[in-house]
Design an enzyme around this catalytic site. Structure first.
Site, mmCIF file in Angstrom:
data_model
loop_
_atom_site.group_PDB
_atom_site.id
_atom_site.type_symbol
_atom_site.label_atom_id
_atom_site.label_comp_id
_atom_site.label_asym_id
_atom_site.label_seq_id
_atom_site.Cartn_x
_atom_site.Cartn_y
_atom_site.Cartn_z
ATOM 1 N N ARG A 32 0.853 -1.189 0.000
ATOM 2 C CA ARG A 32 0.000 0.000 0.000
ATOM 3 C C ARG A 32 0.888 1.238 0.000
ATOM 4 O O ARG A 32 2.052 1.181 0.422
ATOM 5 C CB ARG A 32 -0.954 0.012 1.202
ATOM 6 C CG ARG A 32 -0.313 -0.429 2.472
ATOM 7 C CD ARG A 32 -1.233 -0.495 3.658
ATOM 8 N NE ARG A 32 -0.454 -0.029 4.811
ATOM 9 C CZ ARG A 32 -0.587 1.113 5.399
ATOM 10 N NH1 ARG A 32 -1.523 1.953 5.020
ATOM 11 N NH2 ARG A 32 0.194 1.469 6.392
ATOM 12 N N ARG B 26 -2.988 10.465 2.401
ATOM 13 C CA ARG B 26 -3.726 11.165 3.457
ATOM 14 C C ARG B 26 -4.513 12.322 2.853
ATOM 15 O O ARG B 26 -3.906 13.181 2.208
ATOM 16 C CB ARG B 26 -2.759 11.757 4.472
ATOM 17 C CG ARG B 26 -2.175 10.733 5.360
ATOM 18 C CD ARG B 26 -1.367 11.431 6.426
ATOM 19 N NE ARG B 26 -0.580 10.440 7.126
ATOM 20 C CZ ARG B 26 0.475 10.715 7.850
ATOM 21 N NH1 ARG B 26 0.870 11.968 7.972
ATOM 22 N NH2 ARG B 26 1.129 9.756 8.451
ATOM 23 N N ARG C 271 20.722 -5.636 2.188
ATOM 24 C CA ARG C 271 20.841 -4.486 1.303
ATOM 25 C C ARG C 271 21.606 -3.453 2.120
ATOM 26 O O ARG C 271 21.370 -3.307 3.335
ATOM 27 C CB ARG C 271 19.430 -4.003 0.936
ATOM 28 C CG ARG C 271 19.376 -2.901 -0.044
ATOM 29 C CD ARG C 271 19.199 -3.386 -1.484
ATOM 30 N NE ARG C 271 19.447 -2.239 -2.363
ATOM 31 C CZ ARG C 271 20.258 -2.253 -3.391
ATOM 32 N NH1 ARG C 271 20.870 -3.347 -3.760
ATOM 33 N NH2 ARG C 271 20.437 -1.165 -4.112
ATOM 34 N N ARG D 201 18.706 10.279 -0.459
ATOM 35 C CA ARG D 201 18.271 11.423 0.346
ATOM 36 C C ARG D 201 19.464 12.114 0.993
ATOM 37 O O ARG D 201 20.568 11.569 1.043
ATOM 38 C CB ARG D 201 17.249 11.013 1.398
ATOM 39 C CG ARG D 201 17.695 9.908 2.318
ATOM 40 C CD ARG D 201 16.594 9.598 3.336
ATOM 41 N NE ARG D 201 17.093 8.723 4.378
ATOM 42 C CZ ARG D 201 16.499 8.514 5.529
ATOM 43 N NH1 ARG D 201 15.363 9.108 5.811
ATOM 44 N NH2 ARG D 201 17.031 7.703 6.419
ATOM 45 N N GLU E 298 22.884 9.877 1.320
ATOM 46 C CA GLU E 298 22.691 8.432 1.447
ATOM 47 C C GLU E 298 22.590 7.792 0.080
ATOM 48 O O GLU E 298 21.810 8.246 -0.760
ATOM 49 C CB GLU E 298 21.377 8.140 2.183
ATOM 50 C CG GLU E 298 21.509 8.201 3.673
ATOM 51 C CD GLU E 298 20.226 7.779 4.359
ATOM 52 O OE1 GLU E 298 19.953 8.359 5.414
ATOM 53 O OE2 GLU E 298 19.492 6.901 3.844
ATOM 54 N N TYR F 268 14.205 -7.049 10.237
ATOM 55 C CA TYR F 268 14.198 -5.592 10.391
ATOM 56 C C TYR F 268 13.365 -5.240 11.621
ATOM 57 O O TYR F 268 12.191 -5.585 11.703
ATOM 58 C CB TYR F 268 13.633 -4.852 9.158
ATOM 59 C CG TYR F 268 13.678 -3.366 9.449
ATOM 60 C CD1 TYR F 268 14.842 -2.645 9.239
ATOM 61 C CD2 TYR F 268 12.600 -2.723 10.041
ATOM 62 C CE1 TYR F 268 14.933 -1.309 9.594
ATOM 63 C CE2 TYR F 268 12.682 -1.383 10.401
ATOM 64 C CZ TYR F 268 13.847 -0.688 10.176
ATOM 65 O OH TYR F 268 13.939 0.624 10.555
ATOM 66 N N ASP G 268 12.349 -1.971 14.160
ATOM 67 C CA ASP G 268 12.473 -0.583 14.571
ATOM 68 C C ASP G 268 13.008 -0.574 16.002
ATOM 69 O O ASP G 268 12.955 -1.597 16.696
ATOM 70 C CB ASP G 268 11.108 0.125 14.507
ATOM 71 C CG ASP G 268 10.871 0.779 13.140
ATOM 72 O OD1 ASP G 268 11.861 1.145 12.484
ATOM 73 O OD2 ASP G 268 9.693 0.916 12.753
HETATM 74 C C1 LIG Z 1 19.531 2.932 7.859
HETATM 75 C C2 LIG Z 1 18.651 2.582 9.030
HETATM 76 C C3 LIG Z 1 17.809 3.540 9.575
HETATM 77 C C4 LIG Z 1 17.001 3.216 10.668
HETATM 78 N N1 LIG Z 1 16.147 4.185 11.156
HETATM 79 C C5 LIG Z 1 15.324 3.874 12.180
HETATM 80 C C6 LIG Z 1 14.393 4.847 12.677
HETATM 81 O O1 LIG Z 1 14.305 5.981 12.179
HETATM 82 N N2 LIG Z 1 13.576 4.490 13.702
HETATM 83 C C7 LIG Z 1 13.629 3.241 14.282
HETATM 84 O O2 LIG Z 1 12.880 2.970 15.222
HETATM 85 N N3 LIG Z 1 14.528 2.318 13.850
HETATM 86 C C8 LIG Z 1 15.373 2.594 12.826
HETATM 87 N N4 LIG Z 1 16.262 1.657 12.373
HETATM 88 C C9 LIG Z 1 16.391 0.358 13.103
HETATM 89 C C10 LIG Z 1 17.454 0.376 14.242
HETATM 90 O O3 LIG Z 1 18.703 0.679 13.698
HETATM 91 C C11 LIG Z 1 17.476 -1.004 14.940
HETATM 92 O O4 LIG Z 1 16.231 -1.248 15.551
HETATM 93 C C12 LIG Z 1 18.535 -1.162 16.052
HETATM 94 O O5 LIG Z 1 19.767 -0.622 15.706
HETATM 95 C C13 LIG Z 1 18.716 -2.644 16.363
HETATM 96 O O6 LIG Z 1 19.570 -2.823 17.492
HETATM 97 P P1 LIG Z 1 20.359 -4.176 17.694
HETATM 98 O O7 LIG Z 1 20.963 -4.113 19.055
HETATM 99 O O8 LIG Z 1 19.521 -5.338 17.350
HETATM 100 O O9 LIG Z 1 21.512 -4.180 16.561
HETATM 101 P P2 LIG Z 1 22.827 -3.303 16.365
HETATM 102 O O10 LIG Z 1 22.592 -1.887 16.699
HETATM 103 O O11 LIG Z 1 23.338 -3.635 15.021
HETATM 104 O O12 LIG Z 1 23.842 -3.907 17.449
HETATM 105 C C14 LIG Z 1 24.539 -5.109 17.253
HETATM 106 C C15 LIG Z 1 25.953 -4.910 17.791
HETATM 107 O O13 LIG Z 1 26.616 -6.187 17.802
HETATM 108 C C16 LIG Z 1 27.981 -5.971 17.488
HETATM 109 N N5 LIG Z 1 28.536 -7.235 17.000
HETATM 110 C C17 LIG Z 1 28.154 -7.953 15.935
HETATM 111 N N6 LIG Z 1 28.937 -9.045 15.810
HETATM 112 C C18 LIG Z 1 29.824 -9.031 16.827
HETATM 113 C C19 LIG Z 1 30.885 -9.874 17.239
HETATM 114 N N7 LIG Z 1 31.205 -10.982 16.554
HETATM 115 N N8 LIG Z 1 31.598 -9.543 18.342
HETATM 116 C C20 LIG Z 1 31.306 -8.412 19.035
HETATM 117 N N9 LIG Z 1 30.306 -7.571 18.690
HETATM 118 C C21 LIG Z 1 29.578 -7.866 17.609
HETATM 119 C C22 LIG Z 1 27.921 -4.903 16.405
HETATM 120 O O14 LIG Z 1 29.169 -4.246 16.291
HETATM 121 C C23 LIG Z 1 26.801 -3.994 16.917
HETATM 122 O O15 LIG Z 1 27.312 -2.932 17.704
HETATM 123 C C24 LIG Z 1 17.041 1.927 11.246
HETATM 124 C C25 LIG Z 1 17.885 0.957 10.685
HETATM 125 C C26 LIG Z 1 18.660 1.269 9.567
HETATM 126 C C27 LIG Z 1 19.487 0.182 8.949
#
Ligand SMILES: Cc1cc2nc3c(=O)[nH]c(=O)nc-3n(C[C@H](O)[C@H](O)[C@H](O)COP(=O)(O)OP(=O)(O)OC[C@H]3O[C@@H](n4cnc5c(N)ncnc54)[C@H](O)[C@@H]3O)c2cc1C
Length: 370
Positions: A170, A174, A247, A278, A304, A352, A354
């Site tokens: 979708r 708005r 990606r 953007r 980006e 994915y 948030d």
């Molecule tokens: C471009 C982009 C924009 C986004 N914008 C938004 C937004 O506007 N609003 C929103 O709500 N969410 C957004 N998100 C989502 C958000 O980034 C995630 O929800 C969040 O970062 C996930 O946290 P995490 O702890 O799962 O992963 P991560 O933040 O990736 O943390 C994982 C950590 O594990 C570490 N790690 C991995 N492997 C190893 C290893 N072997 N040894 C030691 N350390 C390791 C990594 O270095 C990393 O620091 C966005 C995501 C992207 C990609």
């Protein structure tokens, strides 16, 4: 020596660490990066908190999560209202009455609705065979041509006519004058940056940075009762079943000697020719002011670029197609045999998430665990 070793100092890891410590557990957090906060890391440049791994806007309908994060930081009242730039013509996003007025000169919701309907009927698409047909059948040709086509093609690196229709289920339209991108009850940016917020979550917890758990796995496993692993699940198993695809995005960040480059945090370039998708101007997440409320004379922007992902690149968006979904399930089956390891977060679950969803998921997991 430790009840939990937490691999990854991102949001998932930081929430688990905070809760485990609060419950009296001994915790060690390690991260292979030299910084905490994972992908929400913000770096201060010229007094501006720069979102190093992409713009992050906190938004949620989950009151429990909102109250949870507010323990660690205060949020400002930032509202995401991106602007689309199509060859120099500016349009409001998401598609709303301001967009339709600019596009067609229509003034009332009825006129806008009729215009969209007229364009849909003219296209005469009943069974969309690809993304192009799907988008036209949803919003008509003008919006598709100017605001959807180029942006989507840059994001996927392919023509819309070659992309499957299901990618766009979708396209929200708005019929109100509302530029607020998110339909969320709570929204904002942490005052002082996300890094500060995560620092507060990790207060009093031992954190070791610049350490790759997978390179010293036996050493760390011997030190803890349990491991919470938030790294890529396929890397944990040494890619033995194959590689999960992502990606990627590339950011080109620049400091400019001017107070205001584009007047908004996010401007999407929706034509195909402009190579970036953007531009983010980070100061507008904080209204252009520094911590003392002073106007900043410089600005920091990030262009980006959507890009292909290769092993070794920063993984951003999981590719949720059948092939990768099936491979993930096989890894998940292997993960179930690792009795002392919990896999979580966006990389550990190949999903994915948030920010609010990843926090909620961590709270649920650790709540059941403790
Ligand atoms: C471009 C982009 C924009 C986004 N914008 C938004 C937004 O506007 N609003 C929103 O709500 N969410 C957004 N998100 C989502 C958000 O980034 C995630 O929800 C969040 O970062 C996930 O946290 P995490 O702890 O799962 O992963 P991560 O933040 O990736 O943390 C994982 C950590 O594990 C570490 N790690 C991995 N492997 C190893 C290893 N072997 N040894 C030691 N350390 C390791 C990594 O270095 C990393 O620091 C966005 C995501 C992207 C990609």
């Amino acid at each position: 020596m430790y009840d939990y070793i937490i691999v990854g100092a991102g949001l998932y890891g930081a929430v688990c660490a905070h809760e485990a410590k609060k419950a009296g557990k001994k915790v060690l957090v390690i991260d292979r990066r030299s910084t905490i906060a994972g992908n929400v890391y913000t770096e201060k440049i010229e007094g501006i908190h720069v979102h190093k791994y992409g713009a992050h806007i906190f938004h949620t309908n989950n009151k429990k999560v909102w109250e949870y994060v507010n323990q660690f930081t205060e949020f400002n009242r930032f509202t995401n209202s991106p602007v689309a730039n199509y060859k120099g013509e500016l349009y409001s996003l998401p598609f709303n009455m301001y967009t339709f007025n600019k596009m067609w000169g229509v003034v009332t919701p009825k006129e806008a609705e009729e215009k969209i309907q007229e364009q849909r009927s003219k296209a005469g698409i009943t069974e969309p065979k690809n993304l192009e047909e799907q988008a036209i059948s949803l919003v008509g040709t003008d919006i598709y041509e100017k605001l959807v086509k180029g942006y989507t093609e840059k994001q996927w690196g392919r023509d819309c006519a070659e992309l499957p229709a299901f990618i766009i289920k979708r396209l929200p339209v708005r019929l109100t004058f509302d530029n607020n991108y998110f339909n969320a009850l709570y929204q904002g940016i942490p005052i002082g940056g996300y890094t500060k917020m995560v620092e507060n979550m990790l207060e009093g917890i031992e954190v070791r940075l610049g350490i790759d758990y997978l390179k010293e796995k036996e050493y760390f496993d011997a030190m803890a009762e349990k491991v919470i692993y938030t790294g890529p699940i396929d890397a944990y198993f040494n890619y033995s079943l194959g590689i999960l695809e992502y990606r990627s995005v590339r950011f080109d960040t620049e400091v400019l000697d001017m107070p205001n480059f584009q007047g908004n945090a996010a401007v999407n370039y929706t034509d195909r020719e402009t190579p970036w998708t953007r531009i983010i101007e980070h100061k507008w997440f904080e209204f252009g002011k520094d911590e003392n409320g002073e106007d900043l004379s410089k600005t920091v922007i990030s262009r980006e670029y959507s890009s292909e992902w290769n092993v070794g690149d920063e993984p951003y968006y999981p590719v949720n197609d059948e092939k990768n979904g099936a491979l993930y399930q096989k890894y998940q089956a292997l993960a179930e045999n690792e009795k002392n390891v919990i896999f979580g977060g966006r990389l550990g679950e190949y999903k994915y998430y948030d920010m609010d969803a990843v926090i909620n998921s961590a709270l649920e997991m650790i709540g059941a665990e403790l």
